[in-house]
Design a protein around this motif. Structure first.
Motif, PDB file in Angstrom:
ATOM      1  N   SER A 130      52.305  82.857 -48.128  1.00  0.00           N
ATOM      2  CA  SER A 130      51.168  83.721 -47.765  1.00  0.00           C
ATOM      3  C   SER A 130      50.222  83.920 -48.947  1.00  0.00           C
ATOM      4  O   SER A 130      49.053  84.262 -48.758  1.00  0.00           O
ATOM      5  N   MET A 131      50.694  83.694 -50.169  1.00  0.00           N
ATOM      6  CA  MET A 131      49.860  83.868 -51.357  1.00  0.00           C
ATOM      7  C   MET A 131      48.902  82.692 -51.564  1.00  0.00           C
ATOM      8  O   MET A 131      47.949  82.804 -52.327  1.00  0.00           O
ATOM      9  N   ILE A 132      49.131  81.574 -50.892  1.00  0.00           N
ATOM     10  CA  ILE A 132      48.260  80.401 -51.061  1.00  0.00           C
ATOM     11  C   ILE A 132      46.831  80.754 -50.652  1.00  0.00           C
ATOM     12  O   ILE A 132      45.882  80.440 -51.365  1.00  0.00           O
ATOM     13  N   ALA A 133      46.679  81.427 -49.529  1.00  0.00           N
ATOM     14  CA  ALA A 133      45.340  81.802 -49.061  1.00  0.00           C
ATOM     15  C   ALA A 133      44.657  82.725 -50.064  1.00  0.00           C
ATOM     16  O   ALA A 133      43.461  82.585 -50.322  1.00  0.00           O
ATOM     17  N   LYS A 134      45.417  83.652 -50.664  1.00  0.00           N
ATOM     18  CA  LYS A 134      44.843  84.560 -51.656  1.00  0.00           C
ATOM     19  C   LYS A 134      44.291  83.756 -52.836  1.00  0.00           C
ATOM     20  O   LYS A 134      43.185  84.004 -53.307  1.00  0.00           O
TER      21      LYS A 134
ATOM     22  N   PHE B  27      55.642  87.711 -68.260  1.00  0.00           N
ATOM     23  CA  PHE B  27      54.818  87.313 -67.122  1.00  0.00           C
ATOM     24  C   PHE B  27      55.589  87.500 -65.830  1.00  0.00           C
ATOM     25  O   PHE B  27      56.814  87.554 -65.821  1.00  0.00           O
ATOM     26  N   THR B  28      54.834  87.588 -64.754  1.00  0.00           N
ATOM     27  CA  THR B  28      55.391  87.620 -63.411  1.00  0.00           C
ATOM     28  C   THR B  28      55.100  86.268 -62.786  1.00  0.00           C
ATOM     29  O   THR B  28      53.982  85.769 -62.886  1.00  0.00           O
ATOM     30  N   GLU B  29      56.101  85.686 -62.153  1.00  0.00           N
ATOM     31  CA  GLU B  29      55.905  84.403 -61.480  1.00  0.00           C
ATOM     32  C   GLU B  29      55.814  84.624 -59.980  1.00  0.00           C
ATOM     33  O   GLU B  29      56.614  85.359 -59.399  1.00  0.00           O
ATOM     34  N   VAL B  30      54.813  83.989 -59.364  1.00  0.00           N
ATOM     35  CA  VAL B  30      54.708  83.963 -57.907  1.00  0.00           C
ATOM     36  C   VAL B  30      54.859  82.500 -57.496  1.00  0.00           C
ATOM     37  O   VAL B  30      53.976  81.681 -57.752  1.00  0.00           O
ATOM     38  N   ASN B  31      56.015  82.179 -56.915  1.00  0.00           N
ATOM     39  CA  ASN B  31      56.282  80.814 -56.477  1.00  0.00           C
ATOM     40  C   ASN B  31      55.709  80.641 -55.071  1.00  0.00           C
ATOM     41  O   ASN B  31      56.134  81.317 -54.130  1.00  0.00           O
ATOM     42  N   LEU B  32      54.728  79.750 -54.945  1.00  0.00           N
ATOM     43  CA  LEU B  32      54.039  79.575 -53.660  1.00  0.00           C
ATOM     44  C   LEU B  32      54.921  78.919 -52.600  1.00  0.00           C
ATOM     45  O   LEU B  32      54.673  79.084 -51.410  1.00  0.00           O
ATOM     46  N   ASP B  33      55.965  78.188 -53.041  1.00  0.00           N
ATOM     47  CA  ASP B  33      56.907  77.631 -52.074  1.00  0.00           C
ATOM     48  C   ASP B  33      57.686  78.759 -51.385  1.00  0.00           C
ATOM     49  O   ASP B  33      58.035  78.661 -50.214  1.00  0.00           O
ATOM     50  N   LYS B  34      57.955  79.828 -52.136  1.00  0.00           N
ATOM     51  CA  LYS B  34      58.715  80.955 -51.599  1.00  0.00           C
ATOM     52  C   LYS B  34      57.805  82.033 -51.012  1.00  0.00           C
ATOM     53  O   LYS B  34      58.262  82.882 -50.255  1.00  0.00           O
ATOM     54  N   ASN B  35      56.524  82.016 -51.391  1.00  0.00           N
ATOM     55  CA  ASN B  35      55.548  83.007 -50.911  1.00  0.00           C
ATOM     56  C   ASN B  35      54.298  82.294 -50.380  1.00  0.00           C
ATOM     57  O   ASN B  35      53.220  82.433 -50.956  1.00  0.00           O
TER      58      ASN B  35
END
Length: 76
Positions: free
Chosen positions: A39-43, A29-37
Motif C-alpha cells: 500500500s506504500m507504493i502508491a504513496k 533509520f526506519t525501513e519500509v519494505n514495499l514487498d511487505k507494505n
C-alpha cells in the motif's frame, strides 16, 4: 533529531548497500519494505513520482537511489 525512512524491496542490491551504509555510519533509520507494505507504493509514486528503490526520506527531503553523499548532506 534526524528522521530517516528508507523505502526498500526484499531483493534490491542497492537497498542492501544503503542499509549497510546507514548502519556503518550509526545513522538510525526506519525501513519500509514495499514487498511487505504494497500500500506504500502508491504513496511513494504520488510523493516523488518515482517507482524505483531505494528511496530515502531525510527530515522531509527525498533522495532517490543509492546516494550516500546526498543523504549525509541532508543530515547536516
Amino acid at each position: 533529531m534526524n528522521k530517516v525512512t528508507v523505502y526498500t524491496t526484499t531483493h534490491c542490491p542497492y537497498c542492501m548497500m544503503l542499509k549497510k551504509f546507514l548502519k556503518e555510519q550509526d545513522i538510525p533509520f526506519t525501513e519500509v519494505n514495499l514487498d511487505k507494505n504494497p500500500s506504500m507504493i502508491a504513496k511513494l509514486v504520488n510523493t516523488t513520482g518515482q517507482l524505483g528503490v531505494p528511496q530515502t526520506e531525510v527530515n522531509g527531503r527525498w533522495i532517490i537511489g543509492y546516494d550516500p553523499a546526498r543523504i549525509l548532506e541532508a543530515l547536516k
